[in-house]
Design a protein around this motif. Structure first.
Motif, PDB file in Angstrom:
ATOM      1  N   ALA A 150      -2.642  -4.004  -3.558  1.00 35.64           N
ATOM      2  CA  ALA A 150      -3.531  -4.886  -2.796  1.00 35.64           C
ATOM      3  C   ALA A 150      -3.045  -6.330  -2.942  1.00 35.64           C
ATOM      4  O   ALA A 150      -2.527  -6.715  -3.997  1.00 35.64           O
ATOM      5  CB  ALA A 150      -4.954  -4.765  -3.306  1.00 35.64           C
TER       6      ALA A 150
ATOM      7  N   GLU B  57       0.396 -10.083  -5.428  1.00 34.55           N
ATOM      8  CA  GLU B  57       0.314  -8.626  -5.241  1.00 34.55           C
ATOM      9  C   GLU B  57      -0.206  -7.991  -6.531  1.00 34.55           C
ATOM     10  O   GLU B  57       0.320  -8.252  -7.613  1.00 34.55           O
ATOM     11  CB  GLU B  57       1.688  -8.044  -4.896  1.00 34.55           C
ATOM     12  CG  GLU B  57       1.586  -6.595  -4.489  1.00 34.55           C
ATOM     13  CD  GLU B  57       2.931  -5.967  -4.148  1.00 34.55           C
ATOM     14  OE1 GLU B  57       3.940  -6.351  -4.767  1.00 34.55           O
ATOM     15  OE2 GLU B  57       2.968  -5.077  -3.271  1.00 34.55           O
TER      16      GLU B  57
ATOM     17  N   ASP C  96      -1.951  -2.192  -7.772  1.00 32.72           N
ATOM     18  CA  ASP C  96      -2.236  -1.101  -6.822  1.00 32.72           C
ATOM     19  C   ASP C  96      -1.730  -1.426  -5.420  1.00 32.72           C
ATOM     20  O   ASP C  96      -1.986  -0.678  -4.471  1.00 32.72           O
ATOM     21  CB  ASP C  96      -3.744  -0.806  -6.775  1.00 32.72           C
ATOM     22  CG  ASP C  96      -4.540  -1.954  -6.162  1.00 32.72           C
ATOM     23  OD1 ASP C  96      -3.950  -3.025  -5.899  1.00 32.72           O
ATOM     24  OD2 ASP C  96      -5.758  -1.783  -5.934  1.00 32.72           O
TER      25      ASP C  96
ATOM     26  N   ARG D 119       5.320  -1.931   6.109  1.00 36.68           N
ATOM     27  CA  ARG D 119       4.418  -1.289   5.158  1.00 36.68           C
ATOM     28  C   ARG D 119       3.155  -0.898   5.908  1.00 36.68           C
ATOM     29  O   ARG D 119       2.497  -1.745   6.504  1.00 36.68           O
ATOM     30  CB  ARG D 119       4.100  -2.313   4.073  1.00 36.68           C
ATOM     31  CG  ARG D 119       3.304  -1.779   2.942  1.00 36.68           C
ATOM     32  CD  ARG D 119       3.392  -2.778   1.792  1.00 36.68           C
ATOM     33  NE  ARG D 119       2.156  -2.826   1.063  1.00 36.68           N
ATOM     34  CZ  ARG D 119       1.887  -3.704   0.114  1.00 36.68           C
ATOM     35  NH1 ARG D 119       2.769  -4.640  -0.188  1.00 36.68           N
ATOM     36  NH2 ARG D 119       0.761  -3.680  -0.513  1.00 36.68           N
ATOM     37  N   GLU D 120       2.854   0.408   5.878  1.00 39.19           N
ATOM     38  CA  GLU D 120       1.757   0.919   6.693  1.00 39.19           C
ATOM     39  C   GLU D 120       0.407   0.681   6.024  1.00 39.19           C
ATOM     40  O   GLU D 120      -0.584   0.439   6.687  1.00 39.19           O
ATOM     41  CB  GLU D 120       1.913   2.430   6.871  1.00 39.19           C
ATOM     42  CG  GLU D 120       3.250   2.842   7.439  1.00 39.19           C
ATOM     43  CD  GLU D 120       3.158   3.116   8.913  1.00 39.19           C
ATOM     44  OE1 GLU D 120       2.335   3.962   9.268  1.00 39.19           O
ATOM     45  OE2 GLU D 120       3.896   2.482   9.690  1.00 39.19           O
ATOM     46  N   ASN D 121       0.390   0.769   4.673  1.00 37.51           N
ATOM     47  CA  ASN D 121      -0.900   0.864   3.987  1.00 37.51           C
ATOM     48  C   ASN D 121      -1.277  -0.430   3.266  1.00 37.51           C
ATOM     49  O   ASN D 121      -1.948  -0.412   2.255  1.00 37.51           O
ATOM     50  CB  ASN D 121      -0.869   2.018   2.981  1.00 37.51           C
ATOM     51  CG  ASN D 121       0.267   1.813   1.978  1.00 37.51           C
ATOM     52  OD1 ASN D 121       1.104   0.940   2.195  1.00 37.51           O
ATOM     53  ND2 ASN D 121       0.283   2.579   0.907  1.00 37.51           N
ATOM     54  N   GLY D 122      -0.783  -1.563   3.774  1.00 38.08           N
ATOM     55  CA  GLY D 122      -1.106  -2.823   3.106  1.00 38.08           C
ATOM     56  C   GLY D 122      -2.583  -3.140   3.217  1.00 38.08           C
ATOM     57  O   GLY D 122      -3.226  -2.793   4.203  1.00 38.08           O
ATOM     58  N   ARG D 123      -3.125  -3.764   2.190  1.00 31.95           N
ATOM     59  CA  ARG D 123      -4.526  -4.186   2.293  1.00 31.95           C
ATOM     60  C   ARG D 123      -4.725  -5.487   1.516  1.00 31.95           C
ATOM     61  O   ARG D 123      -4.021  -5.761   0.534  1.00 31.95           O
ATOM     62  CB  ARG D 123      -5.486  -3.102   1.813  1.00 31.95           C
ATOM     63  CG  ARG D 123      -5.573  -2.954   0.327  1.00 31.95           C
ATOM     64  CD  ARG D 123      -6.669  -1.974  -0.083  1.00 31.95           C
ATOM     65  NE  ARG D 123      -6.715  -1.885  -1.540  1.00 31.95           N
ATOM     66  CZ  ARG D 123      -7.650  -2.446  -2.295  1.00 31.95           C
ATOM     67  NH1 ARG D 123      -8.641  -3.106  -1.762  1.00 31.95           N
ATOM     68  NH2 ARG D 123      -7.612  -2.343  -3.613  1.00 31.95           N
TER      69      ARG D 123
ATOM     70  N   TYR E 162       4.965  -9.214   2.289  1.00 33.57           N
ATOM     71  CA  TYR E 162       4.338  -7.916   2.012  1.00 33.57           C
ATOM     72  C   TYR E 162       4.391  -6.927   3.166  1.00 33.57           C
ATOM     73  O   TYR E 162       3.961  -5.779   3.023  1.00 33.57           O
ATOM     74  CB  TYR E 162       2.902  -8.123   1.499  1.00 33.57           C
ATOM     75  CG  TYR E 162       2.925  -8.941   0.227  1.00 33.57           C
ATOM     76  CD1 TYR E 162       3.599  -8.477  -0.904  1.00 33.57           C
ATOM     77  CD2 TYR E 162       2.369 -10.208   0.176  1.00 33.57           C
ATOM     78  CE1 TYR E 162       3.687  -9.239  -2.060  1.00 33.57           C
ATOM     79  CE2 TYR E 162       2.449 -10.988  -0.978  1.00 33.57           C
ATOM     80  CZ  TYR E 162       3.114 -10.491  -2.086  1.00 33.57           C
ATOM     81  OH  TYR E 162       3.216 -11.238  -3.221  1.00 33.57           O
TER      82      TYR E 162
ATOM     83  N   PHE F  95       2.910  -6.363   6.097  1.00 30.55           N
ATOM     84  CA  PHE F  95       1.863  -5.810   6.983  1.00 30.55           C
ATOM     85  C   PHE F  95       1.112  -6.975   7.635  1.00 30.55           C
ATOM     86  O   PHE F  95       0.992  -8.047   7.034  1.00 30.55           O
ATOM     87  CB  PHE F  95       0.916  -4.879   6.220  1.00 30.55           C
ATOM     88  CG  PHE F  95       0.087  -5.526   5.142  1.00 30.55           C
ATOM     89  CD1 PHE F  95      -1.198  -5.974   5.401  1.00 30.55           C
ATOM     90  CD2 PHE F  95       0.595  -5.675   3.852  1.00 30.55           C
ATOM     91  CE1 PHE F  95      -1.963  -6.568   4.403  1.00 30.55           C
ATOM     92  CE2 PHE F  95      -0.165  -6.268   2.842  1.00 30.55           C
ATOM     93  CZ  PHE F  95      -1.449  -6.715   3.122  1.00 30.55           C
TER      94      PHE F  95
END
Ligand code: NAP
Ligand code: HSE
Length: 441
Positions: A266, A261, A264, A342-346, A221, A223
């Motif tokens: 997440a 995954e 969205d 990936r900058e916005n992984g959560r 993923y 991040f």
């Protein structure tokens, strides 16, 4: 066949896996040289241990002058071209790997705790010094899953992984089920067989598997994943009652890693003892074996199965990495570690993850106990699909007993809120024990 000079290995750690690497090279070194067209010849130039006087069961004699107790000596030795870190832990191991990268010596490691906890720092050094870290042995022992994710699935979006990725806990659950061994006796066997970590708490509390899951998710993923952001529970609280109950319902108990995954973006990542259907292929993964199911958007479902721990299987992965490290010294192969993209992984909070559940309560038996628990579940709108209070045949009048509830699918957070309220009842004697019931479609 081309001929070339032999590359020197600095073997930091000569325990279960380190001596397995020695044995494998001793046995198959010529085979490796032949298969690489003469490009790769390897020899062990230095060995780091704590106690050089310790008796070692290895193939062939190990010259005494190879041993050192000073890791600086090993890393700095001009005869060492590649450093293999197999001491474990996150302190000295970190210093060894960092020093090797700074010296531009490729690293091979089987240390998932190190990479999951401190990989961000180490892969930054790897990039800065343009020197690779190879870590096939860190996940699932002899199963080549790291390279599979890095290379073979590179064209896939990974929708999910699910799997059994700790050999020790799977071995313990199997021995408790099949041989009615106590938890302690089964763990002692796993330790004697070389499956367990130096600190076996990591195997049974779920964190060894969690470290491996973090590495898989990080590769898939893109991040960095903070270990504190994931939900982990181990097998310490599994009792024969749970195993028998699962069996009677058509399930088996496994420590299951779930990485998924969501639409969205997440990422759900959790490690928990779980009931899985007896008919599912993962239910047939016994003993020290591991299995990782990978679902790629292009490839569909694939399953990787093999020995997840132990001397030779783990050495197999470390030696494959050694050959790749040797090739990287002969020609630039590019960076092989974790490349964040990936900058916005959560990570999805565990409270938002949903399954059905099995919950075991330790209760003081008196009329109305089931109704009191059921009322709180109903107040929280959690459906009950079954309940059972097994009578102890040796003591039918026992005051304390296990009471189990099977619950419909709901978010884990909702269940936790209900369980917090149930725990306040004076008939409940300890924290309820929760197992996920997975459908694994
Ligand atoms: P192990 O049997 O406990 O061996 C550790 C070795 O490292 C021993 O030779 C020990 O020296 C040496 N050592 C430990 N700390 C040291 C220090 N501070 N300075 C110098 N030497 C030190 O461990 P293992 O089972 O081989 O595991 C090694 C690594 O591989 C760990 O990261 C583990 O997570 C990973 N791994 C293990 C398996 C497995 O099945 N065992 C599978 C996959 C990955 P002495 O011999 O003198 O005590
Ligand atoms: N202790 C680990 C296990 C070793 O039992 O799976 C392999 O990583």
């Amino acid at each position: 066949m081309n001929s070339c000079s032999s590359l020197g290995i600095g073997l930091a750690g000569f325990g279960t896996v380190g001596s397995g690497v020695w044995n494998t090279l001793h046995r198959n070194g010529d085979l490796i040289t032949g298969r690489t067209g003469g490009d790769v010849r390897l020899h062990v130039a230095k060995i780091l241990v704590r106690d050089p006087a310790k008796a070692r069961a290895t193939t062939g004699d190990v010259p005494a002058e190879l041993f050192t107790t000073d890791w600086n000596t090993l890393v700095a030795d001009p005869a060492v071209d590649i450093v293999v870190e197999l001491i474990g832990g996150t302190t000295d191991a970190f210093d060894i790997v960092a020093a090797a990268l700074r010296a531009k010596k490729p690293v091979v490691t089987g240390n998932k705790a190190l990479l999951a906890e401190r990989g961000v720092e180490l892969f930054a050094l790897s990039r800065e010094f343009d020197t690779p870290i190879h870590f096939e042995a860190a996940v699932a022992g002899g199963i080549p899953i790291i390279r599979t994710v890095q290379d073979s699935f590179i064209g896939n979006r990974i929708l999910s992984f699910s799997g059994i990725i700790n050999g020790t806990s799977n071995y313990i659950l199997g021995r408790m089920t099949d041989a009615a061994l106590t938890f302690e006796a089964a763990l002692a066997e796993a330790q004697a067989l070389g499956y367990a970590e130096a600190d076996p708490a990591l195997d049974v509390n779920g964190w060894d598997a969690a470290h491996k899951a973090i590495l898989l998710a990080t590769l898939a993923y893109g991040f960095p994943i903070d270990p504190k952001s994931i939900h982990v529970s181990g097998i310490e609280q599994v009792r024969p009652t749970d195993i028998h109950f699962a069996k009677s319902l058509g399930y088996v108990v496994k420590l299951l890693a779930v990485i998924r995954e969501h639409p969205d973006g997440a990422v759900e990542l959790r490690l928990q003892p779980s009931f899985i259907p007896k008919s599912h292929i993962l239910a047939s993964v016994h003993g020290v074996f591991n299995a990782v199911a990978v679902h790629g958007d292009a490839a569909g479902e694939s399953l990787f199965y093999g020995r997840g721990a132990g001397q030779d299987p783990t050495a197999s992965s470390a030696v494959a990495d050694l050959v790749e490290a040797a090739r990287s010294l002969r020609q630039t192969t590019g960076h092989r570690g974790f490349l964040p993209y990936r900058e916005n992984g959560r990570i999805l909070p565990v409270a938002e993850t949903s399954t059905a559940y099995y919950v075991r309560f330790d209760v003081t038996d008196r009329p109305g106990v089931i109704a009191e628990v059921a009322k709180i579940l109903a107040d929280h709108r959690i459906g009950i699909s079954g309940t059972h209070s097994p009578v102890n045949p040796d003591n039918p009048d026992a005051e304390f007993l296990d009471m189990v509830f099977l619950l419909h699918t709901c978010p884990f957070g909702k269940l936790q809120t209900a369980l917090d309220a149930i725990e306040q009842l004076d008939c409940i004697n300890s924290k309820p024990v929760v197992f996920r019931i997975e459908t694994l479609a």
